[in-house]
Write a protein that holds these residues in place. Structure first.
Motif, PDB file in Angstrom:
ATOM      1  N   THR A 193       0.806  -1.222   0.000  1.00 21.19           N
ATOM      2  CA  THR A 193       0.000   0.000   0.000  1.00 21.19           C
ATOM      3  C   THR A 193       0.842   1.276   0.000  1.00 21.19           C
ATOM      4  O   THR A 193       0.312   2.371   0.188  1.00 21.19           O
ATOM      5  CB  THR A 193      -0.965   0.019   1.210  1.00 21.19           C
ATOM      6  OG1 THR A 193      -0.227  -0.185   2.416  1.00 21.19           O
ATOM      7  CG2 THR A 193      -2.011  -1.071   1.081  1.00 21.19           C
ATOM      8  N   VAL A 213      -2.813  -5.518  -8.274  1.00 19.79           N
ATOM      9  CA  VAL A 213      -2.017  -5.031  -7.139  1.00 19.79           C
ATOM     10  C   VAL A 213      -1.809  -6.077  -6.054  1.00 19.79           C
ATOM     11  O   VAL A 213      -1.045  -5.832  -5.116  1.00 19.79           O
ATOM     12  CB  VAL A 213      -2.657  -3.769  -6.512  1.00 19.79           C
ATOM     13  CG1 VAL A 213      -2.801  -2.665  -7.541  1.00 19.79           C
ATOM     14  CG2 VAL A 213      -4.009  -4.081  -5.863  1.00 19.79           C
ATOM     15  N   ALA A 257      -4.158  -4.269   0.005  1.00 18.26           N
ATOM     16  CA  ALA A 257      -3.907  -3.505  -1.223  1.00 18.26           C
ATOM     17  C   ALA A 257      -5.160  -3.474  -2.088  1.00 18.26           C
ATOM     18  O   ALA A 257      -5.524  -2.434  -2.648  1.00 18.26           O
ATOM     19  CB  ALA A 257      -2.741  -4.108  -1.996  1.00 18.26           C
ATOM     20  N   LYS A 278      -7.791  -1.031  -0.388  1.00 13.14           N
ATOM     21  CA  LYS A 278      -7.471   0.400  -0.407  1.00 13.14           C
ATOM     22  C   LYS A 278      -7.316   0.970  -1.815  1.00 13.14           C
ATOM     23  O   LYS A 278      -7.428   2.182  -2.005  1.00 13.14           O
ATOM     24  CB  LYS A 278      -6.211   0.652   0.421  1.00 13.14           C
ATOM     25  CG  LYS A 278      -6.440   0.404   1.910  1.00 13.14           C
ATOM     26  CD  LYS A 278      -5.316   0.906   2.772  1.00 13.14           C
ATOM     27  CE  LYS A 278      -5.674   0.801   4.250  1.00 13.14           C
ATOM     28  NZ  LYS A 278      -4.621   1.320   5.146  1.00 13.14           N
ATOM     29  N   LYS A 279      -7.066   0.109  -2.788  1.00 17.53           N
ATOM     30  CA  LYS A 279      -6.867   0.612  -4.144  1.00 17.53           C
ATOM     31  C   LYS A 279      -8.060   0.379  -5.062  1.00 17.53           C
ATOM     32  O   LYS A 279      -8.021   0.740  -6.234  1.00 17.53           O
ATOM     33  CB  LYS A 279      -5.605  -0.022  -4.737  1.00 17.53           C
ATOM     34  CG  LYS A 279      -4.341   0.395  -3.997  1.00 17.53           C
ATOM     35  CD  LYS A 279      -3.079  -0.193  -4.602  1.00 17.53           C
ATOM     36  CE  LYS A 279      -1.839   0.258  -3.845  1.00 17.53           C
ATOM     37  NZ  LYS A 279      -0.586  -0.290  -4.411  1.00 17.53           N
TER      38      LYS A 279
END
Length: 273
Positions: free
Chosen positions: A14, A212, A235, A238-239
């Motif tokens: 992250t 990711v 990851a 959050k993405k």
């Protein structure tokens, strides 16, 4: 000892560990008037080939802290693919505002075992993988100043004629303690090792989550499926541009909320030169 190149080498799902390792390495490179480069082994393809460093290299190696330790899923890569062969090493870890426990010492020991001569080490705060509250916005401006100071001190130590004699001093306990175990309100262990995120109907099938994922665990045929091992790096959570990935496991949610309640204070970095 002449340093020709300073490397920032990192695993950073992250982005927090990347900021830590690159800031330290850039400051050290500037202090030593050396070249600077990076090696990112976050994604599976970054861990396919052997990476060999040697005399004239200074390697700042960074990993996040998971359960107070170096992520166990990275251990095979460290043991099989990274070689120091006399390079100077600087272990750095990033932790999510709770504690880094023995992770820094463990990473130092790994580097020593892999042929690095460690000169210093540091533990710095970045946003917790589970949370957007713990360590939010970190490393921040104050952290950046300390990261830069750490890198400069490493450079000065080497320029002043440092000669390797023993592993760098860092804080921790030996033997390395077991992984941190979350507990419920009755002190029962919470086991989240097999917990995986779920996918909501807001998924737009963009595929970013699969791209990711550092474990390559998410199916590229159906992004809601996670047949591989999940390390809870978040990851994918959050993405995700639509917020479609999340955890709904009760034990995971309890642990996350407990961490946010107990460790909302500002934790401070520590480094050793």
């Amino acid at each position: 000892m002449e340093i020709k190149k300073v490397w920032a080498v990192f695993f950073s799902p992250t982005g927090g560990t990347e900021k830590v390792a690159t800031t330290v390495a850039q400051a050290a490179a500037k202090a030593l008037c050396a070249a600077y480069d990076t090696y990112d082994f976050t994604l599976p393809q970054g861990r396919e080939n052997e990476v060999v460093f040697g005399e004239g290299d200074l390697v700042v190696l960074g990993t996040p802290v998971i359960a107070g330790r170096v992520p166990n899923l990275l251990l095979p890569y460290f043991m099989e693919k990274i070689k120091g062969t006399g390079a100077i090493g600087v272990p750095v870890v990033s932790f999510g505002n709770r504690d880094y426990d023995d992770a820094l010492m463990e990473l130092r020991n790994i580097m020593e075992d892999r042929g690095f001569q460690t000169v210093a080490g540091g533990a710095f705060v970045s946003e917790h993988s589970f949370s957007r509250k713990l360590g939010a916005g970190r490393p921040d401006e104050k952290d950046h100043a300390l990261l830069t100071e750490f890198g400069e001190k490493i450079g000065e130590k080497i320029k002043q004629g440092w000669v390797y004699s023993q592993p760098a001093y860092v804080k921790g306990e030996e033997p390395i303690r077991p992984y941190f175990t979350p507990r419920d309100r009755h002190e029962g262990a919470i086991d989240i090792r097999k917990v995986k995120p779920v996918t909501s109907e807001s998924c737009c099938n963009c595929g970013i989550c699969a791209e990711v994922c550092p474990m390559g665990a998410i199916s590229r045929d159906d992004y809601s499926l996670i047949p591989g091992i999940c390390m809870k790096c978040c990851a994918c959570v959050k993405k995700c541009p639509t917020g479609a990935k999340y955890f709904d496991d009760g034990g995971f949610i309890y642990h996350k909320e407990e961490l946010e309640e107990l460790y909302e204070r500002r934790a401070e970095p520590e480094f050793f030169v």
